[in-house]
Enzyme design. Structure first.
Site, PDB file in Angstrom:
ATOM      1  N   HIS A   4      42.007  50.574  49.841  1.00 56.31           N
ATOM      2  CA  HIS A   4      42.765  50.862  48.623  1.00 56.31           C
ATOM      3  C   HIS A   4      42.216  50.119  47.410  1.00 56.31           C
ATOM      4  O   HIS A   4      41.991  50.715  46.346  1.00 56.31           O
ATOM      5  CB  HIS A   4      44.250  50.518  48.783  1.00 56.31           C
ATOM      6  CG  HIS A   4      44.966  50.606  47.474  1.00 56.31           C
ATOM      7  ND1 HIS A   4      45.344  51.800  46.889  1.00 56.31           N
ATOM      8  CD2 HIS A   4      45.301  49.633  46.577  1.00 56.31           C
ATOM      9  CE1 HIS A   4      45.885  51.563  45.705  1.00 56.31           C
ATOM     10  NE2 HIS A   4      45.869  50.264  45.482  1.00 56.31           N
ATOM     11  N   ASP A  54      29.556  42.812  39.533  1.00 59.51           N
ATOM     12  CA  ASP A  54      29.843  42.562  40.954  1.00 59.51           C
ATOM     13  C   ASP A  54      30.943  41.514  41.024  1.00 59.51           C
ATOM     14  O   ASP A  54      30.984  40.605  40.171  1.00 59.51           O
ATOM     15  CB  ASP A  54      28.586  42.033  41.680  1.00 59.51           C
ATOM     16  CG  ASP A  54      28.477  40.520  41.542  1.00 59.51           C
ATOM     17  OD1 ASP A  54      27.864  40.071  40.541  1.00 59.51           O
ATOM     18  OD2 ASP A  54      29.027  39.789  42.394  1.00 59.51           O
ATOM     19  N   CYS A  69      46.862  55.234  50.927  1.00 59.02           N
ATOM     20  CA  CYS A  69      48.070  55.702  50.223  1.00 59.02           C
ATOM     21  C   CYS A  69      48.537  57.063  50.714  1.00 59.02           C
ATOM     22  O   CYS A  69      49.723  57.393  50.645  1.00 59.02           O
ATOM     23  CB  CYS A  69      47.806  55.735  48.719  1.00 59.02           C
ATOM     24  SG  CYS A  69      47.600  54.070  48.058  1.00 59.02           S
ATOM     25  N   CYS A 128      43.959  57.577  47.880  1.00 63.01           N
ATOM     26  CA  CYS A 128      43.033  57.016  48.876  1.00 63.01           C
ATOM     27  C   CYS A 128      43.616  57.231  50.271  1.00 63.01           C
ATOM     28  O   CYS A 128      44.804  57.564  50.448  1.00 63.01           O
ATOM     29  CB  CYS A 128      42.810  55.532  48.619  1.00 63.01           C
ATOM     30  SG  CYS A 128      44.070  54.424  49.268  1.00 63.01           S
ATOM     31  N   ASP A 170      21.191  39.120  45.255  1.00 60.69           N
ATOM     32  CA  ASP A 170      21.184  37.951  44.395  1.00 60.69           C
ATOM     33  C   ASP A 170      20.188  36.954  44.998  1.00 60.69           C
ATOM     34  O   ASP A 170      19.903  37.002  46.190  1.00 60.69           O
ATOM     35  CB  ASP A 170      22.593  37.335  44.304  1.00 60.69           C
ATOM     36  CG  ASP A 170      22.689  36.361  43.135  1.00 60.69           C
ATOM     37  OD1 ASP A 170      23.754  35.768  42.950  1.00 60.69           O
ATOM     38  OD2 ASP A 170      21.681  36.197  42.415  1.00 60.69           O
ATOM     39  N   CYS A 205      47.865  57.047  43.746  1.00 55.67           N
ATOM     40  CA  CYS A 205      46.550  56.873  44.370  1.00 55.67           C
ATOM     41  C   CYS A 205      46.412  57.867  45.518  1.00 55.67           C
ATOM     42  O   CYS A 205      47.353  58.053  46.295  1.00 55.67           O
ATOM     43  CB  CYS A 205      46.419  55.442  44.898  1.00 55.67           C
ATOM     44  SG  CYS A 205      44.858  55.121  45.739  1.00 55.67           S
TER      45      CYS A 205
HETATM   46  C1  LIG Z   1      26.617  36.011  41.680  1.00 53.05           C
HETATM   47  C2  LIG Z   1      26.736  35.142  40.446  1.00 53.05           C
HETATM   48  C3  LIG Z   1      27.982  34.960  39.852  1.00 53.05           C
HETATM   49  C4  LIG Z   1      28.098  34.166  38.725  1.00 53.05           C
HETATM   50  C5  LIG Z   1      27.005  33.521  38.156  1.00 53.05           C
HETATM   51  C6  LIG Z   1      25.736  33.681  38.752  1.00 53.05           C
HETATM   52  C7  LIG Z   1      24.552  33.048  38.229  1.00 53.05           C
HETATM   53  O1  LIG Z   1      24.586  32.322  37.204  1.00 53.05           O
HETATM   54  N1  LIG Z   1      23.365  33.233  38.846  1.00 53.05           N
HETATM   55  C8  LIG Z   1      23.266  34.003  39.960  1.00 53.05           C
HETATM   56  N2  LIG Z   1      22.045  34.152  40.527  1.00 53.05           N
HETATM   57  N3  LIG Z   1      24.333  34.650  40.499  1.00 53.05           N
HETATM   58  C9  LIG Z   1      25.582  34.492  39.911  1.00 53.05           C
HETATM   59 ZN   LIG Z   2      45.384  53.826  47.498  1.00 55.71          ZN
END
Ligand SMILES: Cc1cccc2c(=O)nc(N)[nH]c12
Ligand SMILES: [Zn+2]
Length: 370
Positions: free
Chosen positions: A333, A264, A307, A304, A89, A302
């Protein structure tokens, strides 16, 4: 970078994102490795669970140990010992959420480090320079993550800044000719017209993939869902679509239904460290006394490492003793729970069963995430 759509089921799709360091099966979840580590995990453990790509942060690595140091060592893959794809990022969001004394001008952002208060300035060009030094496979443009709530005229000004910065990022990147990819970020707050305006402007500049930013920043769920529903189908179909910072698996399911490919979130890892575990029977807070003498596995469904080898009683004991192993076993987990969910979701889309999958899993997810 190649993005090959394999199967569509409504707006949902499975695809292969082919990078020089490996293939990513989408929809994909990217564990967050902010300081170059998915907290409490070795890279081998993350890979053995089944993850193909991890996320790291320009802001953190620039402040500590410094991107030049990482470059000297041989780049981020060597530094953190992860040979697969890495997405970084750009720092925009982290400066907004972590740094203090921020001053945003058209040139860039001046801020004080959350670590030692030292003064720094990052421009769009600098954000790309840092990511080139790190050597990540997918870089993000330097954007202004609009806080929630924000007045409409502030958001209108902000998407203009984000567009100008995106152009500067691309111009700087194109002069460097590295074999990395660059994703654009769409902003616009919770305003549908500004979201469409930002989308058009960012797509016009042209990137290897597109992210929806500015969500999961405290806005009501119905706003997030409306923006994802309206914006996603307008994003280029033949490029990866990344919903930043999302999320719990109910939000993921909703976003995949509308065509999002990449996610993410610190949800599985941060909750694991706090003893909150996601299971087929619903969320478990392992510190609860009811588990003190519980000799059963955390999740009977699970398989893993955690578990298969430990009881709830032992996991509770580790948590109460604040043992490091508690964080490790809990993280294994939760990451496994997320990874298996994504695997099953990809299979369901591939078999044209996404709606059945959604019906089957929503009750389980409600017991974990609501
Ligand atoms: C990681 C993340 C979460 C949520 C929003 C954003 C965002 O608006 N801009 C960037 N560069 N990263 C974000
Ligand atoms: Zn597990």
């Amino acid at each position: 970078m190649q993005f090959k759509i394999l199967k569509k089921d409504g707006f949902a799709r499975t695809a292969l994102l082919e990078t020089k360091r490996g293939v990513i099966h989408t929809p994909a979840f990217m564990p967050v490795g902010t300081n170059g580590t998915v907290k409490a995990m070795t890279p081998e453990e993350v890979r053995d669970i089944g993850y193909e790509i991890i996320l790291s942060n320009t802001y953190h690595l620039y402040l500590r140990p410094g991107h030049e140091t990482i470059k000297e060592i041989g780049g981020i893959h060597r530094f953190i010992n992860w040979q697969g794809p890495i997405l970084t990022d750009s720092g925009g969001f982290q400066i907004y959420s972590l740094a203090s004394l921020r001053k945003i001008t058209s040139e860039g952002v001046e801020f004080r480090s959350h670590i030692d208060g030292s003064l720094h300035f990052i421009s769009p060009e600098r954000a790309i320079e840092i990511q080139i030094a790190l050597g990540s496979d997918i870089m993000m443009v330097f954007d202004e993550c609009v806080p929630y709530p924000a007045e409409k005229q502030y958001v209108e000004k902000s998407i203009k800044l984000t567009k100008d910065w995106a152009e500067r990022c691309k111009n700087y990147f194109e002069k460097q000719r590295t074999n990395q990819s660059l994703f654009g970020i769409i902003q616009g707050g919770v305003y549908d017209d500004l979201r469409e305006k930002s989308l058009e402007e960012i797509v016009k500049i042209g990137f290897d993939g597109y992210a929806i930013g500015g969500l999961s920043v405290g806005e009501p769920k119905e706003d997030m869902y409306r923006v994802v529903k309206n914006v996603t189908p307008l994003m280029p179909e033949d490029k990866p679509r990344y919903l930043m910072g999302v999320g719990d698996l109910i939000d993921v399911l909703h976003a995949v239904e509308h065509g999002i490919d990449m996610f993410d979130c610190v949800m599985p890892t941060r909750n694991a460290r706090n003893g909150t575990l996601f299971t087929s029977r619903g969320r478990i807070s392992i510190k609860r006394s009811e588990f003190k003498d519980d000799s059963t596995a955390l999740d009977p469904e699970c398989d893993c490492y955690t578990c298969r080898n430990y009881t709830k009683a032992f996991l509770r004991h580790l948590y109460m003793c604040r043992e490091i192993l508690s964080m490790r076993l809990n993280t294994i987990h939760n990451l496994y729970f997320y990874c298996k969910f994504f695997e099953k979701m990809r299979t369901a889309i591939a078999e044209g069963r996404f709606q059945d999958f959604k019906k089957e899993w929503l009750p389980v997810l409600e017991k974990n995430f609501s």
